[in-house]
Each structure stands twice: as structure tokens, then as C-alpha cells.
Scaffold this active site. Structure first.
Site, PDB file in Angstrom:
ATOM      1  N   THR A   1     -67.746  32.437 -85.420  1.00 24.08           N
ATOM      2  CA  THR A   1     -66.593  32.727 -84.571  1.00 24.08           C
ATOM      3  C   THR A   1     -65.915  31.480 -84.004  1.00 24.08           C
ATOM      4  OG1 THR A   1     -68.178  33.086 -82.789  1.00 24.08           O
ATOM      5  CG2 THR A   1     -67.304  35.043 -83.877  1.00 24.08           C
TER       6      THR A   1
ATOM      7  N   ASP B   1     -78.065  39.704 -77.102  1.00 21.79           N
ATOM      8  CA  ASP B   1     -79.187  39.750 -76.169  1.00 21.79           C
ATOM      9  C   ASP B   1     -80.442  39.056 -76.720  1.00 21.79           C
ATOM     10  OD1 ASP B   1     -77.841  41.208 -74.098  1.00 21.79           O
ATOM     11  OD2 ASP B   1     -77.915  42.957 -75.421  1.00 21.79           O
ATOM     12  N   MET B   2     -80.709  39.234 -78.008  1.00 23.56           N
ATOM     13  CA  MET B   2     -81.929  38.676 -78.589  1.00 23.56           C
ATOM     14  C   MET B   2     -81.872  37.156 -78.755  1.00 23.56           C
ATOM     15  SD  MET B   2     -84.229  40.930 -78.845  1.00 23.56           S
ATOM     16  CE  MET B   2     -83.633  41.913 -77.489  1.00 23.56           C
ATOM     17  N   VAL B   3     -80.688  36.588 -78.594  1.00 19.40           N
ATOM     18  CA  VAL B   3     -80.502  35.141 -78.775  1.00 19.40           C
ATOM     19  C   VAL B   3     -80.559  34.396 -77.430  1.00 19.40           C
ATOM     20  CG1 VAL B   3     -78.728  33.454 -79.449  1.00 19.40           C
ATOM     21  CG2 VAL B   3     -79.123  35.456 -80.878  1.00 19.40           C
TER      22      VAL B   3
ATOM     23  N   HIS C   1     -74.911  42.024 -69.531  1.00 22.07           N
ATOM     24  CA  HIS C   1     -75.918  43.079 -69.672  1.00 22.07           C
ATOM     25  C   HIS C   1     -77.211  42.480 -69.124  1.00 22.07           C
ATOM     26  CE1 HIS C   1     -78.351  46.307 -71.139  1.00 22.07           C
ATOM     27  NE2 HIS C   1     -78.729  45.744 -72.259  1.00 22.07           N
TER      28      HIS C   1
ATOM     29  N   GLY D   1     -65.144  44.812 -75.828  1.00 23.64           N
ATOM     30  CA  GLY D   1     -64.295  43.662 -75.567  1.00 23.64           C
ATOM     31  C   GLY D   1     -62.821  43.876 -75.874  1.00 23.64           C
TER      32      GLY D   1
ATOM     33  N   GLU E   1     -65.991  69.526 -90.047  1.00 27.18           N
ATOM     34  CA  GLU E   1     -66.484  70.257 -88.878  1.00 27.18           C
ATOM     35  C   GLU E   1     -67.353  69.403 -87.973  1.00 27.18           C
ATOM     36  OE1 GLU E   1     -65.852  72.931 -87.307  1.00 27.18           O
ATOM     37  OE2 GLU E   1     -64.337  73.342 -88.836  1.00 27.18           O
TER      38      GLU E   1
HETATM   39  P1  NAD Z   1     -71.222  39.753 -80.316  1.00 26.85           P
HETATM   40  O1  NAD Z   1     -72.317  39.991 -81.294  1.00 26.85           O
HETATM   41  O2  NAD Z   1     -69.913  40.442 -80.488  1.00 26.85           O
HETATM   42  O3  NAD Z   1     -70.902  38.174 -80.270  1.00 26.85           O
HETATM   43  C1  NAD Z   1     -71.898  37.221 -80.157  1.00 26.85           C
HETATM   44  C2  NAD Z   1     -71.329  35.810 -80.137  1.00 26.85           C
HETATM   45  O4  NAD Z   1     -72.415  34.902 -79.964  1.00 26.85           O
HETATM   46  C3  NAD Z   1     -70.632  35.394 -81.427  1.00 26.85           C
HETATM   47  O5  NAD Z   1     -69.586  34.512 -81.096  1.00 26.85           O
HETATM   48  C4  NAD Z   1     -71.722  34.636 -82.164  1.00 26.85           C
HETATM   49  O6  NAD Z   1     -71.211  33.707 -83.088  1.00 26.85           O
HETATM   50  C5  NAD Z   1     -72.403  33.934 -81.010  1.00 26.85           C
HETATM   51  N1  NAD Z   1     -73.773  33.515 -81.262  1.00 26.85           N
HETATM   52  C6  NAD Z   1     -74.734  34.181 -81.950  1.00 26.85           C
HETATM   53  N2  NAD Z   1     -75.862  33.467 -81.951  1.00 26.85           N
HETATM   54  C7  NAD Z   1     -75.621  32.343 -81.228  1.00 26.85           C
HETATM   55  C8  NAD Z   1     -76.382  31.195 -80.874  1.00 26.85           C
HETATM   56  N3  NAD Z   1     -77.653  31.075 -81.266  1.00 26.85           N
HETATM   57  N4  NAD Z   1     -75.796  30.229 -80.125  1.00 26.85           N
HETATM   58  C9  NAD Z   1     -74.522  30.337 -79.729  1.00 26.85           C
HETATM   59  N5  NAD Z   1     -73.746  31.393 -80.037  1.00 26.85           N
HETATM   60  C10 NAD Z   1     -74.286  32.363 -80.787  1.00 26.85           C
HETATM   61  O7  NAD Z   1     -71.820  40.023 -78.861  1.00 26.85           O
HETATM   62  P2  NAD Z   1     -71.284  41.047 -77.735  1.00 26.85           P
HETATM   63  O8  NAD Z   1     -71.362  42.432 -78.254  1.00 26.85           O
HETATM   64  O9  NAD Z   1     -70.013  40.516 -77.177  1.00 26.85           O
HETATM   65  O10 NAD Z   1     -72.453  40.900 -76.651  1.00 26.85           O
HETATM   66  C11 NAD Z   1     -72.522  39.825 -75.733  1.00 26.85           C
HETATM   67  C12 NAD Z   1     -73.160  40.324 -74.447  1.00 26.85           C
HETATM   68  O11 NAD Z   1     -72.306  41.310 -73.867  1.00 26.85           O
HETATM   69  C13 NAD Z   1     -74.510  41.013 -74.647  1.00 26.85           C
HETATM   70  O12 NAD Z   1     -75.316  40.709 -73.543  1.00 26.85           O
HETATM   71  C14 NAD Z   1     -74.152  42.489 -74.663  1.00 26.85           C
HETATM   72  O13 NAD Z   1     -75.234  43.304 -74.277  1.00 26.85           O
HETATM   73  C15 NAD Z   1     -73.049  42.496 -73.620  1.00 26.85           C
HETATM   74  N6  NAD Z   1     -72.131  43.647 -73.664  1.00 26.85           N
HETATM   75  C16 NAD Z   1     -71.519  43.990 -74.832  1.00 26.85           C
HETATM   76  C17 NAD Z   1     -70.615  45.049 -74.849  1.00 26.85           C
HETATM   77  C18 NAD Z   1     -69.880  45.424 -76.122  1.00 26.85           C
HETATM   78  O14 NAD Z   1     -69.090  46.357 -76.067  1.00 26.85           O
HETATM   79  N7  NAD Z   1     -70.044  44.752 -77.261  1.00 26.85           N
HETATM   80  C19 NAD Z   1     -70.331  45.762 -73.672  1.00 26.85           C
HETATM   81  C20 NAD Z   1     -70.937  45.359 -72.468  1.00 26.85           C
HETATM   82  C21 NAD Z   1     -71.839  44.299 -72.494  1.00 26.85           C
END
Ligand code: NAD
Ligand code: MG
Length: 328
Positions: free
Chosen positions: A52, A82-84, A106, A132, A225
Site C-alpha cells: 500500500t 491485529d496479528m502484526v 480495535h 474505512g 431467495e
Molecule cells: P488492512 O488489512 O486494511 O490494512 C493493513 C495495513 O497495514 C496495510 O497498509 C498493510 O500494507 C500494512 N501492513 C501489514 N503488515 C505490516 C507490517 N508488518 N508493517 C507495517 N505495515 C504493515 O487493515 P484494517 O482493516 O484497516 O485494520 C487496521 C486496524 O483497524 C485493525 O486493528 C482492525 O481491527 C481495526 N479496524 C478495522 C475496521 C475495518 O472495517 N477494516 C473497522 C474498525 C477497526
């Protein structure tokens, strides 16, 4: 219930501070764009060459490796998966400014102690109640998606005010910002997506489809349906709750709903829901998810493959291809 609005914001607690947004996915991109349009200086932290980073650069942001991006930042938003987050926190901890604010969207990693922030940091949550792209679109339209706010660690005495100023920057105060705790946000969010939204709803749809197909009805008719029409009902529920749905469906549908619905989803379902909730509350789900992730996602990939290759998917792809408006 306390709801914060624009009038409750003390912008001075965050003004002039550099904000580092780590991650530029669903939430990261929306937050970064909204914050910049609200007048904040924003830098993006991403792995160089990551998927990205080109997008962030194209949007006109300075993109730096996370260790560099957090250098000098008064607030660091953790918007990577979250896992990262645990590993990323370990990589940047020593670079964080004294008394900086760590912000999450989160509560997972703080609530389950996977990230244990330094004592001098403020640790807060701003969780928009929407994806987002909605956070961005509503902001551009002069509105805002409601957010939850929580504080896990308050060293400066301004943790809550700083979080609220951030929520204001992404448009959240226009929709209203609601006090919660990391525990409540994490546990209810996980429960919702597992029992009702993603897990429960998709399972209900697939089982309904299969029941009709196994009884000899055409898969295409079963698809319309059980999958296609879900949106009509969900839109009514979303706009006006049970009352609005009842106003718009036929008398026959209403009678069927009231008398037959509870035969399908019943006290057994509630019992299973309580079990799912208990696993969330006692950490069992989090432990399983982390070990699955660390093992390279074998079970996750197997189940996902199964879902994506099921009959409802094949039939749906074909039918959706004929309804071009669905992609607009
Ligand atoms: P996403 O998967 O859309 O984006 C993740 C971003 O992190 C990307 O830019 C990716 O390139 C980057 N990334 C991945 N690994 C990385 C690393 N090792 N170092 C640096 N960057 C790295 O994530 P998301 O869905 O926006 O989620 C982000 C947070 O927001 C989470 O905590 C999630 O629980 C929370 N959240 C998400 C939503 C949703 O609708 N998606 C809603 C509320 C809260
Ligand atoms: Mg499913």
C-alpha cells in the site's frame, strides 16, 4: 451513556503535533486523509515496497519505514492488521517519543496483553463503527461515522482529550463519540463478527440455500431467495429496525417471520452464542487465533477454500454477472 460531540473537543491538546499513521489499508487510508484535511500533519509508516505504500505516496503522503515515521510523533496510530501489531510494536518501541500517545482502532492487542506499552505512554482507542471507505466518504460529505473511545493508560492526564481530538480529526464527533473500555470494545466486536455479522449471518444464508437445493429446487432460485435478497432486508433493519422491516414486507412474510423464525434460531442458538462469548471473554478464542496465525494459517486457509468453492459461490458468480448494477 456519555456521547461526545464537536463542542467537547479541546483541539489544543493535539494541535501542532506530528501524527504517525502505521498502515494504509481500510482504516489507515481513511484516517490519514481525514486528519490531513482537518489540518494535522500526518506521516505514514509502512514497510518499504509494501503493497500500500505506492497508494499512500500517490495520495501525497510522506511514507517512511515505521521506525522512522514514529520518530518525533506525538501520536502513533496502529492501523496495521491485529496479528502484526505485537511485532511492529517491538520494532518501534525504542523510537517512540516520551509521553507519546499510542492509538488503536480495535482493542485486541492491549486487551489480551499482546502489546504491553511503555509506562510513559498514553494508550487509547478510537474505533469507528464502520469500514474505512465509509469513514472517508462520510467525512467528505460533511458527516462522520460514530466512534467508540477508551483509555487503557493515562500518563499525561490528557489521554482521553487527545483521543477525542483525534476522533474529531477523522470526523467521528460529527456522528458522536461514545465512551467504552478496551475490554468492552474488544469482546463485543469479536462477538458481533463471529455470532451475528460475518459468522452467524453467512452460515444462516448458506444453510438456507443448501436446504432448498437438497430439496430439489433450482440453485439459481435458491440463491436469489437466500443470498441476494438479504440486502433488501438488511437495509430496512439498518434504516429503521424491526419496525421498518415489518412495515415493508408482506403480511404473509410478517406472519412467517414471527411464527417460524424462532423455530430456526432458538434457545439452542442462544446457548451456542453464550459459549462463543465465553471463549472470547476467557481468552480462548484469542489464544487459538494467535497460534493458528503463527502456524501459518493451515486451518484458516482450508476453511476459506471450502467456503469459496461452495456451490452458492459458483451459482452466485454467474448470476451476479448479469446484474451489472451490483458492481456500481
Ligand atoms: P488492512 O488489512 O486494511 O490494512 C493493513 C495495513 O497495514 C496495510 O497498509 C498493510 O500494507 C500494512 N501492513 C501489514 N503488515 C505490516 C507490517 N508488518 N508493517 C507495517 N505495515 C504493515 O487493515 P484494517 O482493516 O484497516 O485494520 C487496521 C486496524 O483497524 C485493525 O486493528 C482492525 O481491527 C481495526 N479496524 C478495522 C475496521 C475495518 O472495517 N477494516 C473497522 C474498525 C477497526
Ligand atoms: Mg461462514
Amino acid at each position: 451513556m456519555k456521547l461526545y460531540e464537536e463542542a467537547d473537543v479541546r483541539p489544543e491538546v493535539l494541535s501542532g503535533e506530528l501524527l504517525a499513521v502505521l498502515g494504509y489499508g481500510s482504516q489507515g487510508r481513511a484516517h490519514a486523509l481525514n486528519l490531513r484535511d482537518s489540518g494535522f500533519e500526518v506521516v505514514i509508516g509502512l514497510r518499504p515496497g509494501g503493497a500500500t505504500s505506492a497508494k499512500a505516496e500517490h495520495d501525497g503522503f510522506a511514507v517512511l519505514p515505521p521506525q522512522k515515521a514514529v520518530d518525533g510523533a506525538g501520536l502513533v496510530a496502529f492501523l496495521v492488521p491485529d496479528m502484526v501489531q505485537r511485532k511492529l510494536y517491538q520494532q518501534i518501541e525504542s523510537k517512540l517519543k516520551q509521553n507519546a500517545t499510542l492509538l488503536f482502532a480495535h482493542g485486541f492487542n492491549i486487551h489480551y496483553n499482546r502489546v504491553e506499552p511503555r509506562d510513559d505512554l498514553d494508550v487509547v482507542l478510537i474505533a469507528p463503527k464502520g469500514p474505512g471507505d465509509l469513514v472517508r466518504r462520510q467525512y467528505e460529505a460533511g458527516r462522520g461515522v460514530p466512534c467508540l473511545i477508551a483509555v487503557a493508560q493515562d500518563t499525561t492526564g490528557n489521554a482521553h482529550a487527545r483521543a477525542l481530538a483525534y476522533a474529531d480529526g477523522i470526523g467521528g464527533t460529527r456522528g458522536g463519540v461514545l465512551d467504552t473500555t478496551f475490554a468492552e470494545e474488544t469482546e463485543t466486536d469479536l462477538f458481533g463478527e463471529q455470532a451475528v455479522l460475518c459468522g452467524g449471518l453467512s452460515e444462516l444464508i448458506v444453510r438456507g440455500f443448501r436446504t432448498l437445493v437438497e430439496a430439489g429446487y433450482q440453485p439459481e432460485v435458491a440463491y436469489f431467495e437466500c443470498m441476494h435478497e438479504v440486502k433488501l432486508i438488511v437495509d430496512l433493519l439498518h434504516e429503521g429496525g424491526l419496525r421498518k422491516m415489518h412495515e415493508f414486507v408482506s403480511e404473509t412474510a410478517k406472519y412467517g417471520d414471527l411464527t417460524q423464525g424462532p423455530r430456526v434460531v432458538d434457545a439452542h442458538t442462544s446457548e451456542r452464542m453464550r459459549e462463543v462469548l465465553k471463549d472470547i471473554q476467557d481468552g480462548t478464542f484469542a489464544k487459538n487465533w494467535v497460534s493458528e496465525y503463527e502456524a501459518g494459517l493451515p486451518e484458516y486457509n482450508r476453511l476459506l477454500e471450502e467456503d469459496l468453492n461452495s456451490q452458492i459461490e459458483t451459482v452466485g458468480k454467474e448470476l451476479r454477472g448479469r446484474m451489472s448494477w451490483l458492481q456500481e
